[in-house]
Motif scaffolding. Sequence first.
Motif: not given
Length: 457
Positions: A364-387
């Motif tokens: 997954n490009p988000t998982v493999l990004s050079p900056n892991a902020v999105t991955l860590v943020r997802l683990i911490l705060d979660g997210s919802a898909m677009a409706s």
Amino acid sequence: MRHSRILAAAVWVAVLGVAGFGAAYAVASWPTGTRRIAGEGPDATLVAAGRYVATASDCIACHTAPGGKPFAGGLAMETPIGRIFSTNITPDRETGIGAYSLDDFDRAIRHGIVPGGTTLFPAMPYPSYARLTDEDVRALYAFFMVGVEPVREAKRANEIAWPLSIRWPLALWRKAFAPGGAATFDPERYPDPQVARGAYIVQAAGHCGACHTPRTLTLQERALDETSPAYLAGGQVVDGWFAVSLRGEQAEGLGRWSAADIVATLRGGRNREHAVVGSPMNDVVVHSTQHLDDGDLKAIAAYLKTLVPGPSSATYMADRSTARDLANGRGAGRGAELYVDNCAACHRTDGLGVPGAFPTVAGNPTVLSPNAVTLVRLILDGSAMASTEIAPSNLGMPGFDWRLSDEEIAQLATFVRQSWGNAAQAVSTSFASDVRRALRHERSRDDRGVQRQATSP
């Protein structure tokens, strides 16, 4: 004698400083001439065309505050220099743009200059909009003057500390870095008309580079089209989410995505293996791309697939050994334990998720990004898909900040980035701590904003 020389040198430094300041102010204050475009009456066809361009440009996402009237402004945008609040672009004559002529509108949209000569902050993507055609600018003007309800809503003051709040130096930035009238889009540069159409949407109305192209220390985008390998190469953190590369990298970009994958994601916020994450791109899908016609979505995909890979710090080569170890209870280390306890129910022990529902983490490009902020943020705060219209279920991921320590967050993120063939840099405990701290600050700021709205007259 020595003191006299020091005094003379100080005087000369002061004189040169005053002269330099005066020259800079003179350059900034010198009026910018722009080409006038011919207007025409705002008939129904032109208004409808303008509505489509406004949708492609996603104007409503930035110019509508939560719970506010469409296009009335007031949305807070976090920038490196402070909080900027979007403006009212309804046709109200006192607080909006109702008094704008077509020329005023064009100068603001494509040149970043409002009536009176003030330069807009480049949170307004006028370096991209400079490539809009005269026809699309005329259509946009017709839509905003006739097709939008006027709303009386005064602009909120920006929260930018002095001296960064001084506006005249922005004119120097604009004159140095914004292309203005020199940015006319040339479709003849592209041998395929479909690719040319996609390039126009991506570079101009879609202003994709405003988030997905890295910026310099002076905050201008490193490139505005594909003539530079920096264009759409990722590298910006927007509202706490990392904007990934849209180029052809196999791990960090769209190299393993088909054109159909791109179209499906822009239309529905997800494809069989991946999904849009984070509020900035969710807004783009919900308010903009899902409403574009199929021809334009296919054109965007065709253009993006022409972008060659840029430099990559991560790799991916599918490897089923992680899946076998986890399935057999042989996963080594605390990261593997945390994944099985918290993630495997949805993303599966093979890291491939559930097609169309729970995204893959393998490759997954988000998982493999050079900056892991999105991955860590997802683990911490979660997210919802677009409706969206074709995928209304806004499936969500819960946050785990309440149960995982900073060390455990780092261990889990590192495991995900280095399993199933993923090969990306490890995540440190201090990085996880920084993201957690930023999230707490963000929540506190949002709570204060809600309280301020509730107590305002």
